[in-house]
Design an enzyme around this catalytic site. Structure first.
Site, PDB file in Angstrom:
ATOM      1  N   PHE A  38       0.860  -1.194   0.000  1.00  0.00           N
ATOM      2  CA  PHE A  38       0.000   0.000   0.000  1.00  0.00           C
ATOM      3  C   PHE A  38       0.888   1.233   0.000  1.00  0.00           C
ATOM      4  O   PHE A  38       1.703   1.430   0.896  1.00  0.00           O
ATOM      5  CB  PHE A  38      -0.903   0.025   1.241  1.00  0.00           C
TER       6      PHE A  38
ATOM      7  N   ASP B  83       9.410   2.978   1.164  1.00  0.00           N
ATOM      8  CA  ASP B  83       8.247   3.717   1.647  1.00  0.00           C
ATOM      9  C   ASP B  83       8.179   3.519   3.160  1.00  0.00           C
ATOM     10  O   ASP B  83       7.688   2.495   3.646  1.00  0.00           O
ATOM     11  CB  ASP B  83       6.988   3.183   0.955  1.00  0.00           C
TER      12      ASP B  83
ATOM     13  N   LYS C 298       2.811  10.304   7.878  1.00  0.00           N
ATOM     14  CA  LYS C 298       2.209   9.891   9.150  1.00  0.00           C
ATOM     15  C   LYS C 298       2.929  10.445  10.389  1.00  0.00           C
ATOM     16  O   LYS C 298       2.730  11.588  10.761  1.00  0.00           O
ATOM     17  CB  LYS C 298       2.132   8.372   9.202  1.00  0.00           C
TER      18      LYS C 298
HETATM   19  N1  PLP Z   1       2.548   4.507   2.259  1.00  0.00           N
HETATM   20  C1  PLP Z   1       2.241   3.701   3.298  1.00  0.00           C
HETATM   21  C2  PLP Z   1       3.195   2.608   3.645  1.00  0.00           C
HETATM   22  C3  PLP Z   1       1.071   3.883   4.023  1.00  0.00           C
HETATM   23  O1  PLP Z   1       0.786   3.063   5.040  1.00  0.00           O
HETATM   24  C4  PLP Z   1       0.199   4.927   3.650  1.00  0.00           C
HETATM   25  C5  PLP Z   1      -1.064   5.136   4.375  1.00  0.00           C
HETATM   26  O2  PLP Z   1      -1.552   4.317   5.101  1.00  0.00           O
HETATM   27  C6  PLP Z   1       0.544   5.748   2.569  1.00  0.00           C
HETATM   28  C7  PLP Z   1       1.729   5.511   1.907  1.00  0.00           C
HETATM   29  C8  PLP Z   1      -0.342   6.869   2.130  1.00  0.00           C
HETATM   30  O3  PLP Z   1      -0.284   7.925   3.034  1.00  0.00           O
HETATM   31  P1  PLP Z   1      -1.433   9.061   3.002  1.00  0.00           P
HETATM   32  O4  PLP Z   1      -2.693   8.396   3.409  1.00  0.00           O
HETATM   33  O5  PLP Z   1      -0.950  10.086   3.979  1.00  0.00           O
HETATM   34  O6  PLP Z   1      -1.479   9.571   1.608  1.00  0.00           O
END
Ligand code: PLP
Length: 416
Positions: free
Chosen positions: A132, A217, A246
């Site tokens: 994700f 990520d 986050k």
């Molecule tokens: N990358 C990871 C690993 C995530 O867990 C998330 C959100 O849960 C995102 C990207 C996306 O972040 P945002 O919801 O702030 O766009």
């Protein structure tokens, strides 16, 4: 569903019929005065808990001084945050944004530009099943969330997926058009899937051998969530590009993409955004970084994570399933699809947690959660599990084949 919600809000997710009013530390209160022990914490975001004093203070001070001068002008918190993050992550340059998705989009653009400049136009990016990375069109194509391959066609081309945790599959997927490997160090939304030890190191070697960028990520795993400032530090791996979100703002929207000297290739006009590097968010992130990068803070996250997992293992011994995670990103994988029911039951008793999958409960508390609060959370969870799964079932633990092997690989639709 809340009556006002069904009338005026687009129904993008199912929400319980309560309205949250305020929070403090590990607790939230709704408009009716009911208290909840919160193990969602803004979706693994509020690393310092709700309304932490130091962020209230810095937000008030910075708001009175300067909110958003313009992304075309420098501001001091932005410069300081870029320097501190690069120092701590061993990176060369930073770019700030607001959400994790925006940071990941910037990372993908950087990789495509790098491919054009250094790799004769290579642009394909290898990602993983069940990953994700965010909800923009490009990130939906990059992510391996089951079911997403059917949404919003046509899809952005150039992404290929292989099973997570399988370095050999990654090696086999590399082709002449590959420019980057893009993975989470631990899959968070996928259900807290911890890859086998050495996985990130293998990916680093593959990237070096084939002249690719390794993009990590760390939106969910970064900023001390797993007990190291960045999860890749557990394996001593340095990516070429890292994204954060986050926990970076501990509840205030701010994200970052960091790149090493090799990967840096943005020029004026390549990337932007009205709120990028705004001093309000940057000042907060700087303060968060000061707190969570302290060795004592990190070792406390490790200790609390161990306490939480020990308690979860006792529950798994009683009700079945297995426990996985690192630091304060934890999951209880159930033997059947009862996670939603347990989440609903727990909320009635005043505990908030997440069903990451129909059979997976995810716990992502404040990194400042107290030992007594963990004990309370486990008691409330036991009560909910008893209600849903029945009392004192003979414990049957699932096998844990290198952790990552447990999940289904059914969503690998775009492997070569
Ligand atoms: N990358 C990871 C690993 C995530 O867990 C998330 C959100 O849960 C995102 C990207 C996306 O972040 P945002 O919801 O702030 O766009």
């Amino acid at each position: 569903m809340h009556p006002e919600s069904s009338q005026y809000l687009m129904p993008i997710t199912e929400r319980p019929p309560v309205v949250i009013h305020h929070g403090r530390g590990s607790f939230l209160w709704d408009e009716d005065g009911r208290r909840y022990l919160d193990l969602l914490q803004g979706w693994a975001t509020n690393s310092l808990g709700h309304a932490p004093d130091e962020l209230v203070e810095i937000l008030t001070r910075q708001a009175a001084r300067l909110l958003t001068p313009s992304p075309a002008l420098h501001n001091r918190p932005q410069l300081e945050l870029a320097r501190r993050l690069c120092e701590l992550a061993g990176m060369h340059q930073a770019h700030f944004a607001t959400t994790g998705a925006e940071a990941n989009e910037a990372a993908l653009k950087l990789a495509r530009k790098w491919g054009r400049v250094h790799r004769q136009g290579a642009y394909e990016i290898l990602t993983t099943c069940d990953s994700f990375h965010g909800r923009s069109l490009a990130l939906m194509a990059a992510s391996g969330k089951p079911g997403w391959e059917r949404l919003f066609p046509p899809h952005i081309p150039g992404f290929f997926k292989v099973p997570f945790g399988d370095a050999q599959a990654m090696r086999k997927a590399i082709g002449p058009g590959t420019v980057a490997i893009f993975v989470e160090p631990i899959q968070g939304e996928g259900g807290v899937v911890v890859p086998p030890a050495g996985y990130l190191r293998c990916l680093r070697e593959l990237a070096d051998q084939h002249n690719l960028l390794l993009i990590l990520d760390e939106v969910q795993t970064g900023m001390a969530r797993t007990g190291a400032l960045f999860a890749c530090q557990h394996e001593g791996v340095q990516p070429d590009v890292m994204t954060l979100g986050k926990g970076l703002g501990a509840g205030v929207p701010v994200s970052a993409v960091l790149a090493n000297r090799r990967a840096c290739c943005f020029e004026p006009g390549d990337q932007g955004g009205t709120f990028n590097g705004n001093p309000l968010a940057a000042a907060v992130a700087l303060r968060v970084l000061e707190v969570v990068a302290q060795p004592d803070f990190l070792s406390e996250v490790v200790r609390r994570g161990e306490q939480l997992r020990e308690g979860l293992r006792a529950l798994a011994g009683q009700f079945g399933g297995l426990v996985r995670g690192r630091g304060l990103l934890c999951a209880w994988v159930l033997e059947r699809d009862a996670a939603r029911e347990i989440v609903d039951r727990a909320r009635e008793d005043g505990l908030l947690l997440n069903a990451a999958r129909p059979h997976i409960l995810r716990l992502m508390p404040s990194l400042r959660i107290e030992p007594t609060e963990i004990t309370l959370a486990l008691d409330l969870l036991r009560r909910a599990a008893e209600g849903v799964l029945g009392q004192n079932l003979p414990g049957r633990r699932l096998e844990v084949p290198g952790e990552a092997g447990e999940k289904g690989a059914g969503s690998c639709l775009s492997a070569r």
